[in-house]
Design a protein around this motif. Structure first.
Motif, PDB file in Angstrom:
ATOM      1  N   VAL A   1       1.289  -4.928 -10.655  1.00 20.21           N
ATOM      2  CA  VAL A   1       0.858  -3.829  -9.796  1.00 20.21           C
ATOM      3  C   VAL A   1       1.717  -3.792  -8.536  1.00 20.21           C
TER       4      VAL A   1
ATOM      5  N   VAL B   1      -8.441   1.693  -4.451  1.00 23.09           N
ATOM      6  CA  VAL B   1      -8.181   3.111  -4.689  1.00 23.09           C
ATOM      7  C   VAL B   1      -9.482   3.906  -4.564  1.00 23.09           C
TER       8      VAL B   1
ATOM      9  N   GLN C   1      -4.705   9.322  -3.661  1.00 27.41           N
ATOM     10  CA  GLN C   1      -4.065   8.152  -4.242  1.00 27.41           C
ATOM     11  C   GLN C   1      -3.557   8.528  -5.629  1.00 27.41           C
TER      12      GLN C   1
ATOM     13  N   SER D   1      -4.355  -1.213  -2.653  1.00 30.21           N
ATOM     14  CA  SER D   1      -3.607  -0.113  -2.055  1.00 30.21           C
ATOM     15  C   SER D   1      -3.854  -0.038  -0.551  1.00 30.21           C
TER      16      SER D   1
ATOM     17  N   GLY E   1       0.101   5.285  -3.561  1.00 27.90           N
ATOM     18  CA  GLY E   1      -0.813   4.758  -4.572  1.00 27.90           C
ATOM     19  C   GLY E   1      -0.272   3.511  -5.228  1.00 27.90           C
ATOM     20  N   LEU E   2      -0.458   3.405  -6.554  1.00 24.11           N
ATOM     21  CA  LEU E   2      -0.088   2.210  -7.302  1.00 24.11           C
ATOM     22  C   LEU E   2       0.793   2.562  -8.499  1.00 24.11           C
TER      23      LEU E   2
ATOM     24  N   ILE F   1      -1.745   7.040  -9.392  1.00 20.71           N
ATOM     25  CA  ILE F   1      -1.524   5.865 -10.240  1.00 20.71           C
ATOM     26  C   ILE F   1      -0.517   6.240 -11.319  1.00 20.71           C
TER      27      ILE F   1
END
Length: 264
Positions: free
Chosen positions: A36, A109, A119, A94, A59-60, A121
């Protein structure tokens, strides 16, 4: 906001799901490998010939791979993928702004989206996460990787579970007949909150009556009982204040004499 599921990236964290040690007959190999990374923005080339890209804002980015252990647990894969999705969404991975070296500013998130902060992903298949390259080897080995068809099913399942879990955790339980209405009500509530001037935010609405003293920006310094707010609690309030300043500026709302109002 709900997270959008597709660079400038920094620090990462790993997440693995595997069988308990008592059930393992060989060196532990996790069923799911995920790296991540937080990102300010991310862009991924999907089709070079068509110049097709996927992108997200803050975000991620998830790099995902599935091993044979996951393939042997096909019957339990929906439950496992659901657990992984919820862990990713609810763990403090995050941030809403620049992050600190000690990660004390990290938030989930879900909590960020509930506060109205967007956010994203991005899920990227990364088979090399289950590869092996020993000292002296010239060839990367993928002995622990599941089949391509299984990997495709698990990948699509994880993406679906992320979307479903996000909806459930942020907007309410999936399947409720009032779900769409509840989501629209929540959206309207957030839009109304974005119209509140930052220096008044902690004095009205849900915050009314919670605090007694404030600094010159309107950030609380003492609770309604007169107790000084702790350093950790104050840090959270500072994040909320900064987010409100940002949302208030985007909303285009103005307030006479408000130093946070957009000019012009």
């Amino acid at each position: 906001h709900r997270p959008s599921i597709a660079t400038e990236m920094e620090d990462g964290a790993g997440l693995c799901v595997s069988k308990p040690p008592s059930q393992q007959t060989e060196p532990a190999v996790a069923g799911i490998h995920i790296v991540v990374q937080r990102c300010v923005s991310a862009r991924l080339l999907i089709d070079a010939a068509a110049d097709s890209w996927a992108q997200i804002g803050r975000g991620l980015v998830l790099y995902v791979s599935f091993s044979k252990n996951m393939g042997t647990a096909m019957a339990n894969s929906p439950r496992i993928l659901r657990q992984v999705a919820k862990s990713i969404l609810t763990s403090p991975l995050s941030t809403s702004d620049k992050w600190t070296a000690d990660h004390t500013d990290a938030e989930s998130v879900v909590s960020l989206c509930r506060r109205g902060e967007a956010q994203g992903i991005m899920v990227v298949p990364q088979a090399s996460l289950v590869s092996k390259l020993e000292l002296g080897d010239r060839v990367v080995k993928y002995h622990h990787q599941c089949t391509k068809e299984q990997a495709r099913q698990f990948y699509e399942g994880l993406v679906a579970e992320l979307g479903s879990a996000a909806h459930e955790c942020i907007a309410g339980a999936v399947g409720s007949k009032h779900d769409a209405v509840s989501y629209e009500q929540l959206k309207a509530k957030r839009e109304a909150a974005s119209q509140i001037a930052p220096d008044e935010f902690f004095k009205v609405g849900e915050n009314q009556g919670k605090y007694k003293q404030y600094d010159d920006r309107g950030v609380p310094t003492h609770t309604s009982d007169g107790e000084e707010i702790s350093r950790s609690a104050l840090k959270k309030l500072e994040k909320i204040y900064a987010a409100q300043v940002k949302k208030y500026g985007k909303s285009g709302a103005t307030s006479r004499g408000d130093p946070c109002s957009p000019e012009g």
